[in-house]
Design a protein around this motif. Structure first.
Motif, PDB file in Angstrom:
ATOM      1  N   UNK A   1       1.269  -0.193   1.507  1.00  0.00           N
ATOM      2  CA  UNK A   1       0.352  -1.308   1.659  1.00  0.00           C
ATOM      3  C   UNK A   1      -1.046  -0.814   1.324  1.00  0.00           C
ATOM      4  N   UNK A   2      -1.883  -1.692   0.793  1.00  0.00           N
ATOM      5  CA  UNK A   2      -3.251  -1.309   0.476  1.00  0.00           C
ATOM      6  C   UNK A   2      -4.241  -1.955   1.421  1.00  0.00           C
ATOM      7  N   UNK A   3      -5.170  -1.169   1.950  1.00  0.00           N
ATOM      8  CA  UNK A   3      -6.244  -1.691   2.788  1.00  0.00           C
ATOM      9  C   UNK A   3      -7.551  -1.511   2.033  1.00  0.00           C
ATOM     10  N   UNK A   4      -8.220  -2.611   1.717  1.00  0.00           N
ATOM     11  CA  UNK A   4      -9.438  -2.581   0.915  1.00  0.00           C
ATOM     12  C   UNK A   4     -10.672  -2.491   1.809  1.00  0.00           C
ATOM     13  N   UNK A   5     -11.795  -2.062   1.248  1.00  0.00           N
ATOM     14  CA  UNK A   5     -13.013  -1.891   2.045  1.00  0.00           C
ATOM     15  C   UNK A   5     -13.444  -3.149   2.806  1.00  0.00           C
ATOM     16  N   UNK A   6     -13.138  -4.333   2.267  1.00  0.00           N
ATOM     17  CA  UNK A   6     -13.554  -5.566   2.949  1.00  0.00           C
ATOM     18  C   UNK A   6     -12.535  -6.048   3.978  1.00  0.00           C
ATOM     19  N   UNK A   7     -11.500  -5.240   4.234  1.00  0.00           N
ATOM     20  CA  UNK A   7     -10.496  -5.591   5.222  1.00  0.00           C
ATOM     21  C   UNK A   7      -9.266  -6.280   4.667  1.00  0.00           C
TER      22      UNK A   7
END
Length: 381
Positions: free
Chosen positions: A74-80
């Motif tokens: 899963x990917x977690x991006x800087x903006x949540x």
């Protein structure tokens, strides 16, 4: 600016991007190269977006399409934002050819990934749904989120395609809601849930379904659509994209408020593709097979539209080119297309050597771009 799709079966998009960039750098050190590997919701979606945004990848053990345990990224991006690939938990390559039958595969693991994102209180979830092995109408994913399905005798049913016609009642008492969370489904097709152009007739044969299985699943999906309307008041009969990935879009739209959007357009927005193309002198994209289907919502088509908008030349590199068999001219907006195959070569060998072949073509392309310049660098190919 380098922005390829994956070369299916051989290279993920970031690997293809690296190979093209390496070839150009060997041709000349004078190029300023920006890489934005892309995807349209299928293979490589998580990796592409995370690499482009500086996010992080986490792994979670979930149920695979046959119920076996698999590790999914899963990917977690800087903006949540959380990015999920259906194919990580319910992908066709995870099912051995001799066991492929979408009547008995499930999206349960996809629901487990969604549950993880919801419990983490991610403000937005992006789900890419390409490459599925399933045709369960999304019931497996809903089951993982706490929904229960029962037959006419009150027996609980597993969320698989085979059980779609058997569902008599739905119990939502333990269903995990996604209140306050925006859920976007990245999809590159517009097929309806059921019917001649639906999930079963169009896609189930590719997943191992016999003609009898196809009819059975189609009837099951039609029954499932009636139940969804009965339970939620929402009609999914004519929902564009509902038939992708065995119908999961219909289920998530009705029960979680998910929106189905064009995969390449969503991912282009997330990675800043439009601005990168606007600032580029030349754009290079690519995919495994460049043919008529390329212009139906796939990565290169999305890239081409931005290139047309800003008047930028686009060059396509592909493992196989079949455009000339279908049309006298390339689509407007594509300057040129080159196959990476160098002479008589089997498809298997080309796929095994895809990185080298792609780098070599990019090198030659770079040399042409440098024509007229003084360049004393050593020719390494």
């Amino acid at each position: 600016m380098i922005c390829p799709d994956s070369f299916k079966g051989s290279l993920q998009s970031f690997e293809a991007s690296q190979a093209i960039g390496s070839g150009l750098e060997k041709a000349s050190t004078s190029f300023t190269i920006i890489e934005k590997p892309l995807a349209d919701g299928g293979e490589g979606t998580v990796e592409s977006i995370v690499r482009a945004t500086g996010g992080q990848i986490i792994e979670k053990e979930v149920s695979g399409p046959l119920g076996e345990k698999v590790k999914a990224k899963m990917g977690l991006l800087p903006d949540g934002t959380c990015v999920i690939e259906l194919a990580q938990a319910a992908g066709l390559p995870q099912v051995p050819p001799q066991k492929r039958n979408p009547r008995f595969t499930t999206t349960y693991g996809v629901g487990e990934l969604l549950k993880e994102a919801i419990l983490r209180k991610c403000p937005r979830i992006v789900l890419g749904i390409g490459g599925s092995a399933t045709c369960d109408g999304g019931t497996g994913a809903l089951q993982a989120l706490g929904m229960r399905f029962k037959d006419a005798e009150g027996r609980e049913l597993q969320g698989i395609g085979d059980n779609l016609p058997k569902i008599h009642s739905i119990d939502q008492s333990a269903f995990l809601k996604a209140e306050g969370i925006e859920i976007l489904i990245a999809c590159d097709v517009e097929n309806p849930l059921y019917g001649p152009q639906g999930a079963s007739y169009v896609y189930a044969p590719q997943k191992g379904a016999s003609p009898e299985d196809v009819q059975y699943l189609d009837q099951g999906l039609k029954h499932w659509a009636r139940l969804i309307h009965q339970e939620t008041g929402i009609s999914v009969d004519n929902l564009k994209g509902a038939g992708a990935a065995g119908g999961i879009g219909a289920a998530l739209h009705a029960f979680l408020g998910a929106r189905i959007v064009k995969g390449i357009e969503l991912i282009a927005q997330l990675v800043g593709l439009e601005e990168a193309i606007k600032d580029a002198d030349l754009v290079i994209s690519g995919e495994g097979k460049f043919d008529q289907q390329t212009l139906f919502g796939k990565v290169i088509h999305g890239v081409m539209k931005y290139c047309q908008k800003f008047g930028k030349p686009l060059i396509v590199l592909a493992g196989k080119i079949e455009w000339e068999q279908l049309s006298q001219e390339l689509p407007e907006g594509i300057l040129a297309a080159f196959s990476i195959a160098s002479g008589p070569i089997s498809e298997q060998e080309a796929m095994q050597k895809a990185s080298f072949l792609l780098e070599k073509v990019a090198f030659n392309l770079g040399r042409i771009l440098c024509l007229g310049r003084e360049n004393n660098e050593k020719n390494t190919f």
